[in-house]
Design an enzyme around this catalytic site. Structure first.
Site, short mmCIF file in Angstrom:
data_model
loop_
_atom_site.label_atom_id
_atom_site.label_comp_id
_atom_site.label_asym_id
_atom_site.label_seq_id
_atom_site.Cartn_x
_atom_site.Cartn_y
_atom_site.Cartn_z
N ARG A 165 75.16 59.31 41.21
CA ARG A 165 74.80 60.71 40.93
C ARG A 165 75.72 61.59 40.23
O ARG A 165 75.93 61.73 39.16
CB ARG A 165 74.63 61.12 42.34
CG ARG A 165 73.84 60.23 43.47
CD ARG A 165 72.49 60.22 43.06
NE ARG A 165 71.48 59.59 43.94
CZ ARG A 165 70.53 58.71 44.37
NH1 ARG A 165 70.15 58.49 42.92
NH2 ARG A 165 70.06 58.22 45.11
N HIS A 167 67.23 44.29 43.73
CA HIS A 167 66.84 44.27 44.83
C HIS A 167 65.67 43.60 45.17
O HIS A 167 64.75 44.41 45.75
CB HIS A 167 66.93 45.79 45.31
CG HIS A 167 65.99 46.77 44.30
ND1 HIS A 167 64.82 46.60 43.51
CD2 HIS A 167 66.49 48.18 43.82
CE1 HIS A 167 64.82 47.60 42.87
NE2 HIS A 167 65.72 48.53 43.03
N HIS A 207 71.61 59.73 49.40
CA HIS A 207 70.62 61.35 49.64
C HIS A 207 71.49 61.75 50.94
O HIS A 207 71.97 61.07 51.89
CB HIS A 207 69.21 60.91 49.71
CG HIS A 207 68.60 60.07 48.83
ND1 HIS A 207 68.35 60.61 47.59
CD2 HIS A 207 68.12 58.75 48.64
CE1 HIS A 207 67.95 59.72 46.66
NE2 HIS A 207 67.66 58.53 47.06
N ASP A 227 72.56 48.74 45.45
CA ASP A 227 71.83 49.83 45.34
C ASP A 227 72.12 51.06 46.15
O ASP A 227 71.43 51.55 46.82
CB ASP A 227 70.47 49.44 45.65
CG ASP A 227 69.28 50.41 45.20
OD1 ASP A 227 69.70 51.27 44.45
OD2 ASP A 227 68.06 50.22 45.95
C1 NCD Z 1 66.87 54.67 44.13
C2 NCD Z 1 67.51 56.02 44.11
O1 NCD Z 1 67.62 56.85 44.88
O2 NCD Z 1 68.09 56.26 43.02
N1 NCD Z 1 66.09 54.60 45.46
C3 NCD Z 1 65.65 53.64 45.98
O3 NCD Z 1 64.87 53.47 46.90
N2 NCD Z 1 66.16 52.24 45.76
C4 NCD Z 1 66.14 54.22 43.03
C5 NCD Z 1 66.04 52.85 43.00
O4 NCD Z 1 66.74 52.20 42.68
O5 NCD Z 1 64.87 52.56 43.03
#
Ligand code: NCD
Length: 448
Positions: free
Chosen positions: A80, A240, A310, A306
């Protein structure tokens, strides 16, 4: 005793910093090497010099009774930063990585704005070089207007994650765009990473619905479609994969298979039906699908987090509105070490899937115990602990693994320097390291 040792190591940090300039010798004493041998690991200039009986080091760390692992390389991290600093910054995300035994991360391009031009790649590298506590590589985005050649020359590692299905901050690309990318990537002998999903319209209001609208069958179909389109035979990396069926579909000569900790450790039954903390793409599956995925353990090339931070506030929102994604770079290896403790998996498997394979795919020197190996290590105690959100370092400020068993490193070493010691972080300076140009790992297309 352990506290005592931690204190001694902390006092040695000034020496560690001198080591950066003076190329002094670090000795890891009495390391239990997988296979059963006990050896002293002698480190200088960021590399392992010798494994066997060592003389006196300038700095020594006692490892008897501990588990010493080559540090992790996490090929799938969303750092981010920029306008999304509330979710994560390079500083908070990379400290989170170190506290989880990870010293190398690959950053994903679904930033705001998306990383699709060489200029944005350069800005990202400059930002990370000034903030990151870990080595890093940067991926470039695949969209209809992305400058793939420019980004390749600007030093990206791989192209993607390429969204075959839409996700947070990423629109799905068309088949045409995908094939064009495959052609270019094959020409450069590069790597194309794929988010394989098919998504249906519907009322996405619970975890069960989320799973139904982004089903395993769609994931399998997306994997097959991408493989069928890949006549240029570019090297693929399926991100993933969330089901045994998708793993089996992705067993193919030109493809690597990544699985996340959340698909291995969590199922949709772990959460209340409308709890968006479990909302992620691909979705968490049912407990039986999770078990079948774990049964494919031997076919998994890489465990990648991954890490998709958030904020607590965003994840507490109504299910429709909450973004998808789960933070995990700090808990990935500790959760796996919890399974090692419970004898569900072996240490060599953890090392292979979190360090050896990902480093090989990234094209960097492996971290390890042999002369010439990169001296990146994490030292773990021989006891289980429970995960608490307060002890974690991501700016996201929450974890779906709260209360689960794990083993966290006490100490993390990067390039022969202690960079994390029982809660304290020290930013590495690799200017002494004749084998590296710094923390950034440029891709093969990099042109000065
Ligand atoms: C990821 C993100 O928040 O950047 N979110 C997710 O659900 N995995 C984007 C992604 O890797 O699909």
């Amino acid at each position: 005793m352990e506290e005592e040792q931690g204190r001694i190591i902390s006092e040695q940090h000034t020496t560690m910093i001198r080591m950066v300039q003076g190329q002094e010798i670090l000795v890891l004493r009495d390391v239990l090497i997988p296979g059963g041998r006990i050896a002293d690991i002698t480190i200088s200039n960021g590399l392992v010099m010798h494994a066997g009986a060592a003389g006196t080091g300038d700095v020594e760390i006692a490892c008897r009774g501990k588990m010493v692992l080559p540090a992790g390389t996490d090929l799938h991290v969303h750092m981010r930063d920029g306008v999304q600093q509330e979710k994560e910054t390079w500083k908070s995300g990379s400290q989170s990585a170190l506290a989880g035994g990870v010293t190398v991360v690959v950053d994903q391009p679904n930033t705001i704005p998306p990383l699709t031009t060489p200029e944005r790649v350069q800005e990202r590298v400059i930002r990370a070089e000034s903030q990151s506590y870990v080595r890093f590589a940067i991926n470039g985005g695949v969209t209809s207007d992305a400058d793939l050649a420019g980004m390749w020359e600007a030093g990206i590692f791989a192209f993607g994650e390429t969204f075959a299905g839409p996700s947070s901050y990423g629109e799905a690309v068309s088949g045409d765009v995908l094939v064009q990318a495959m052609e270019q990537v094959a020409r450069w002998n590069g790597l194309l990473t794929i988010h394989a999903e098919q998504v249906s319209e519907g009322d996405d209001s619970t975890l069960v619905e989320h799973d139904r609208l982004r089903p395993v069958t769609g994931e399998v179909q997306a994997v097959q479609d991408v493989l069928n389109l890949n006549t240029p035979e570019s090297q693929l990396y399926f991100c993933h994969l969330s089901s045994a069926d998708a793993i089996r579909a992705a067993v193919h000569g030109t493809a690597y298979r990544e699985v996340t900790p959340h698909h291995l450790f969590l199922s949709l039954e772990t959460f209340e039906p409308d709890d968006a903390h479990g909302k992620v793409n691909p979705p968490l599956r049912s407990e039986s699908v999770r078990r079948d995925l774990f049964a494919c353990w031997d076919q998994i090339d890489v465990i990648g987090s991954d890490h998709a931070p958030h904020t607590r506030k965003e994840k507490a929102m109504d299910f429709h509105a909450a973004p998808s994604g789960i933070p995990g770079v700090e808990t990935m290896i500790p959760l796996l070490m919890g399974w090692v403790h419970e004898k569900k998996i072996s240490i060599p498997d953890v090392i292979s899937k979190t360090s050896v394979r990902p480093s090989e795919i990234l094209g960097i020197r492996p971290a390890g115990f042999s002369p010439g190996d990169r001296a990146d290590f994490a030292i773990y105690p021989n006891e289980l602990t429970q995960i608490t959100t307060e002890s974690l370092h991501s700016a996201a400020g929450w974890s779906p693994y709260e209360g689960m068993n794990a083993v966290f490193p006490e100490l993390t070493i990067l390039g022969g320097v202690v960079v994390f010691d029982a809660g304290d972080f020290f930013r590495p300076d690799l200017s002494y390291d004749r084998n590296g140009t710094g923390l950034w790992v440029p891709g093969r297309g990099y042109c000065l």
